[in-house]
Design an enzyme around this catalytic site. Sequence first.
Site, PDB file in Angstrom:
ATOM      1  N   SER A   8       0.833  -1.196   0.000  1.00  0.00           N
ATOM      2  CA  SER A   8       0.000   0.000   0.000  1.00  0.00           C
ATOM      3  C   SER A   8       0.878   1.261   0.000  1.00  0.00           C
ATOM      4  O   SER A   8       1.752   1.394  -0.843  1.00  0.00           O
ATOM      5  CB  SER A   8      -0.958  -0.049   1.199  1.00  0.00           C
ATOM      6  OG  SER A   8      -1.968   0.914   1.089  1.00  0.00           O
ATOM      7  N   HIS A  48      -7.396  -5.760  -0.539  1.00  0.00           N
ATOM      8  CA  HIS A  48      -6.216  -4.963  -0.213  1.00  0.00           C
ATOM      9  C   HIS A  48      -5.562  -5.493   1.059  1.00  0.00           C
ATOM     10  O   HIS A  48      -5.960  -5.163   2.177  1.00  0.00           O
ATOM     11  CB  HIS A  48      -6.646  -3.506  -0.027  1.00  0.00           C
ATOM     12  CG  HIS A  48      -5.511  -2.536   0.084  1.00  0.00           C
ATOM     13  ND1 HIS A  48      -4.744  -2.176  -0.994  1.00  0.00           N
ATOM     14  CD2 HIS A  48      -5.024  -1.849   1.162  1.00  0.00           C
ATOM     15  CE1 HIS A  48      -3.826  -1.295  -0.604  1.00  0.00           C
ATOM     16  NE2 HIS A  48      -3.975  -1.087   0.702  1.00  0.00           N
TER      17      HIS A  48
END
Length: 420
Positions: free
Chosen positions: A260, A401
Amino acid sequence: MMKPVFILLAVTCMMQSAFTQFEPNYDESKVPQFEVPDLLTTFNGEKITKAEQWEDKRRPELLRFFEEEVYGRVPGNLDAFSFKLLEQDDSAVNGKARRKQVAITLEKNKRSLNFNLLLYLPKGSPSAPVFLGYNFHGNHTVTHDPKVLITDAWNENNEALEISNNKATEASRGKRTNRWAIEKMIDAGFGLATIYYGEVDPDKNDFTDGLHALFYKEGQERPETNEWGSIAAWAFGLRCAMDYLENDGDISKVVIFGHSRLGKAALWAGATDNRFAGVISNDSGCGGAALSKRQFGETVGRINHSFPHWFADAFEQYNGKEEQLPADQHQLLALIAPRPLYVASAVEDQWADPKGEFLAAYYASTIYGLYGKAGITTDELPAVDRPIQNTLAYHIRSGGHDVMDYDWEQYISWAKKLFN
């Protein structure tokens, strides 16, 4: 007496307007027509045909663009760097690994900053390659190991990890072991080096209590327009960790990893420091591996309004104006060539634009080709859970994610082919 209320309402309306203007896009039909900036044509129109020309002309100007207009320039050099071995043990990870905990101290302008590096190395090997990566909430969260020190740095509150009052405690130990396949790394002959990123620069829009403050001139309170944001500061911290790791005789190579926002930092660190043997970007999205000009998922305007401290202030000129960018993220990826690079996406992580991440890897393959290295040979997104493992590698996996065992299994198998 009402004036402060009116001011507050005006500011609130402005913030709401900005978020409305920069809403994420999840509709492929709304992706604008755009031209992918050519890797092999300089800003003044000169054609590049050889790796030597890339290194002498094109690469330096692209590096300068990202430094000045995206991530920001580091305003000087450290005055001093030192490290201290805090603790070590030869019976960690079920007796398979050696553990070291090292305090790294950075000094500038008579100010100092300390962060701790946690290192696990496989036993029975004179030296081993390691994965180096930041963690989000403290070294103690990546393992149940009771000897790992608990960070005392500012920490973002997280109910699931039992972090409150911006302080980590024993309750959060081992809460993020799911993201770090430490035993699999050790079994494969790799080590792990990890740092809590908040010890280098707290992840908040406040430049007073992290790495930036070491470099301030008298009276300065925040970086200048073209100076570093937090992503560049985190990248700087990784390079400082490398200063230690390259002098540790137990380590042979360092492959940098990030997920990320920390994937963005890993890419920038890899682009600016060729001591890293390889780079892994996991779901890094906008400002990381994904093409900005696609304007899919999180956009430049959205990320700059949501996280105004991540990038240089100069990057804000492209809010809602991605078409004006003279360069794009495939060119960031290309700066890592010819060293190995792995870009990974998740099919449910539309915020990070998996297609944009893949296309950036595909276009960056042009530069890998200049060096005779294999990359991505088709612009068709591969099947889910079917990795392409060349020098420039890519996979899109099931799920969202996160960092999963599947990701680490691919990274380890890829790295074994290249580095063991």
